[in-house]
Enzyme design. Sequence first.
Site, PDB file in Angstrom:
ATOM      1  N   ARG A  91       0.931  -1.310  -0.201  1.00 35.65           N
ATOM      2  CA  ARG A  91       0.118   0.075  -0.225  1.00 35.65           C
ATOM      3  C   ARG A  91       0.826   1.452  -0.118  1.00 35.65           C
ATOM      4  O   ARG A  91       0.188   2.357  -0.581  1.00 35.65           O
ATOM      5  CB  ARG A  91      -0.834  -0.025   1.204  1.00 35.65           C
ATOM      6  CG  ARG A  91      -1.845  -1.215   1.550  1.00 35.65           C
ATOM      7  CD  ARG A  91      -2.518  -0.794  -0.180  1.00 35.65           C
ATOM      8  NE  ARG A  91      -3.105   0.372  -0.551  1.00 35.65           N
ATOM      9  CZ  ARG A  91      -4.563   0.880   0.691  1.00 35.65           C
ATOM     10  NH1 ARG A  91      -5.108   0.409   1.498  1.00 35.65           N
ATOM     11  NH2 ARG A  91      -4.765   2.080   0.100  1.00 35.65           N
TER      12      ARG A  91
ATOM     13  N   GLU B  97       8.235  -8.927  -7.348  1.00 35.36           N
ATOM     14  CA  GLU B  97       7.317 -10.012  -6.141  1.00 35.36           C
ATOM     15  C   GLU B  97       7.486 -11.648  -7.293  1.00 35.36           C
ATOM     16  O   GLU B  97       7.308 -11.604  -8.645  1.00 35.36           O
ATOM     17  CB  GLU B  97       6.109  -9.933  -5.411  1.00 35.36           C
ATOM     18  CG  GLU B  97       5.816 -10.557  -4.530  1.00 35.36           C
ATOM     19  CD  GLU B  97       4.162 -10.564  -4.582  1.00 35.36           C
ATOM     20  OE1 GLU B  97       3.290  -9.301  -4.575  1.00 35.36           O
ATOM     21  OE2 GLU B  97       3.285 -11.023  -4.000  1.00 35.36           O
TER      22      GLU B  97
ATOM     23  N   ARG C 262       4.011   1.521  10.000  1.00 31.96           N
ATOM     24  CA  ARG C 262       3.571   0.428  10.224  1.00 31.96           C
ATOM     25  C   ARG C 262       5.089  -0.384  11.644  1.00 31.96           C
ATOM     26  O   ARG C 262       4.917  -1.810  11.760  1.00 31.96           O
ATOM     27  CB  ARG C 262       4.266  -0.369   9.096  1.00 31.96           C
ATOM     28  CG  ARG C 262       3.320  -0.259   8.046  1.00 31.96           C
ATOM     29  CD  ARG C 262       2.494  -0.709   7.796  1.00 31.96           C
ATOM     30  NE  ARG C 262       1.217  -0.732   6.760  1.00 31.96           N
ATOM     31  CZ  ARG C 262       0.049   0.348   6.652  1.00 31.96           C
ATOM     32  NH1 ARG C 262      -0.483  -1.311   7.575  1.00 31.96           N
ATOM     33  NH2 ARG C 262      -0.748   0.090   5.642  1.00 31.96           N
TER      34      ARG C 262
END
Lengths: 235, 235, 235, 235
Positions: A92, A101, A198
């Site tokens: 995000r 990825e 985070r």
Amino acid sequence: MTLPATDARPATLYPLHDDIGSVSLVQSVGDDKMIVNAARVSFGGDSDTPLTARDEKLIGYLLREHHGSPFEHNLITFKVVCPVFVDRQMVRHRVGVSKNEISGRYVEMQERVYVPAQFRQQAKSNRQASVEAGEHLDQAAATETYREAWNAAYTAYTRLLELGVTREQARGVLPQALYTESYYTFNVRSLLHFLALRDHEGAQYETRLYARAMHALAEPLFPVTFAAWAAQHTH
Amino acid sequence: MTLPATDARPATLYPLHDDIGSVSLVQSVGDDKMIVNAARVSFGGDSDTPLTARDEKLIGYLLREHHGSPFEHNLITFKVVCPVFVDRQMVRHRVGVSKNEISGRYVEMQERVYVPAQFRQQAKSNRQASVEAGEHLDQAAATETYREAWNAAYTAYTRLLELGVTREQARGVLPQALYTESYYTFNVRSLLHFLALRDHEGAQYETRLYARAMHALAEPLFPVTFAAWAAQHTH
Amino acid sequence: MTLPATDARPATLYPLHDDIGSVSLVQSVGDDKMIVNAARVSFGGDSDTPLTARDEKLIGYLLREHHGSPFEHNLITFKVVCPVFVDRQMVRHRVGVSKNEISGRYVEMQERVYVPAQFRQQAKSNRQASVEAGEHLDQAAATETYREAWNAAYTAYTRLLELGVTREQARGVLPQALYTESYYTFNVRSLLHFLALRDHEGAQYETRLYARAMHALAEPLFPVTFAAWAAQHTH
Amino acid sequence: MTLPATDARPATLYPLHDDIGSVSLVQSVGDDKMIVNAARVSFGGDSDTPLTARDEKLIGYLLREHHGSPFEHNLITFKVVCPVFVDRQMVRHRVGVSKNEISGRYVEMQERVYVPAQFRQQAKSNRQASVEAGEHLDQAAATETYREAWNAAYTAYTRLLELGVTREQARGVLPQALYTESYYTFNVRSLLHFLALRDHEGAQYETRLYARAMHALAEPLFPVTFAAWAAQHTH
């Protein structure tokens, strides 16, 4: 720091959760002095002299006043192996973050899943948070349920592939605790923003672990910046 | 490549126009192999082996198919000394570009101005372009007009400062041919996008010179990528 | 709010400085409720009911906790006519900002220049700031110097064009007080970030005027958000 | 187009896959004329007259020459209900895209899963693609395997919650075919980039369906732009 060609393995491996989850440092460039130079160019004061005490104060000032652009002339690349649900939170962060990825369309996903070592219970004060579980929570039963769910999912995945189903559809049955792996590239500005959100008490524990690993790997590369930032975020 | 602490001067100086305009390489990280690794992580195929012929083909494929993200895990920082009107075109590139610039609010601007060595005339075919001027264009008269305009502007600037006017207002009389200086940080993806638009026959000559200087400095760092890109953009 | 096709002129004109500088509202979409819905989708709580007192508290919470993404599902487009030196500050805001500007390569620039109604002096406390000038500053002399510099610059520009010089080179003699015009599109997140930095006592007065005009035009479209933001930024 | 306050439901619902998957149009602003005005401001030619044939040619030219910025002064917000594995592809588009999503930390996820109506087999020519399955693929067996995997996963999820496990950990057992829901905001530039990559023969079928739904909803809002874009992408 670009790792030498003769030894391109990650400089540091930071194991997480279990022997699968990890964050490693792949490459970096820039330092506290480059941050200072990018700021001091505003009055023609960039230089190649060593970092001074005034430079250190300047970094604190830039952070405090949200002058973000001097913190962008640098780069840190991590290799991250994390559960899909952690990755969904990481991805995000868009500005100043680049990602590539592993794809379940290209390859058969390996039998790698995150199983919590400790299950937590829902927090009462905060609808999204969790806290350490009391004795009422049967950890063994939860672990068993988790593992059985994984076994069922992975068996179904394998079965679908055997039936001839394409990987990109078969992966639909794989759980969000599945491990995925990515290269993530940040600059210090985007990394500090990521860490603020985070590695925060409101963030999910599993994600905080990854944020802390990145913090630990990046801090020695920009020691003055991280010290100033920590000072401002704990007081 | 981070320059060693004992010699932090630009690795390469690329003089432009005159003895003022320049682009120099400050730092970089990443290489063709990192681009390949970022792409190959999609099937778990990243490695620390040397670049192969297949890797080189892959880079061409990624460019052709506009798979841009693998080209973001790297960084190149330039120090750029250019006229304000060139900088106004460069700063329009926002994604994957970071910038810090000298400020006319902080410092008295130096007496540094770009004067074209050769004046061009308006193109007939293209409303925004210019072409080499014919003999009808009196180069000496144009040069004199340009220099006189600069002298008048800089004299007014100095006079305003003497009157006690603040720098941030006084600079309003300085021309757009004034030299400014900035750190510009790109990744290969954003740099190639910049080069495609600014080293293009539709771009202004003065800006193309800067684009070409960046190209020349970046190319040896990512030789396979730049070769593949050049091959696709000339045919 | 998209203006009706039969009357596409700016909804509001906000004159600045003189009869040239202006900010006008071209179009917008989204409202406080859309911000709330984007936030409440996190627990499936988006709805089409009117804004409630709880929704208003939520907006304050989102701002305070730096949850920025819900403030991105909206858009405000301004037409801005401002001096080049103001525009050079505005264009530094890259994320969530889009811009298109008049080009001195395409058109002959009009004789439009910003001349300060009041000249300020350098601040003593802050190297980049300015303060109201004392009596020692001869305002009339400064105004005359500014106007003469403009006349010399514009005369040189016209002369270069007469000599046959291409517009893109000739514009190099035009001063940074020249008026330019652009469409600027923000979302509420990027606009509030812009306002925090540019309607700030450390910002240049001329740029603050533009920031305030945008604030005034945007506020009625997102009244709860702007009220919450103002409350958090004044205390 | 902002939907009127008295009827804020999506203007159009575009059902996908089953009765759960959907894309709906929430709001939009801007039109082909705004794109033309943003481009024509470069020579002071923006206006409030209706779109002309020359304007239509201009839009084609801008697309062809990759002049992207005029396509950013607009916005389209979709509400998207899609499987997690589709969302993981959508969220990779960062520039000019904003997103807010339902969170499995806040709410207990509903029993909503995507089950393919038709299973495909791996393509031979392309390692990541899939093609229509031949008769050898037992569709009924695949459907049953998929459904059983879902039942096992959802049962485990419910069981973990009953045991007192926090939602954010329990969701780890839920599969990537789980439906999630988000607001996605694009501008025309970012949407066309998304469509070029995700409504492409190399993209996953399930994701293409979503790209096509967005295309269908956006096209009537910018008919000239989408027609020009389609013409350039099919030839």
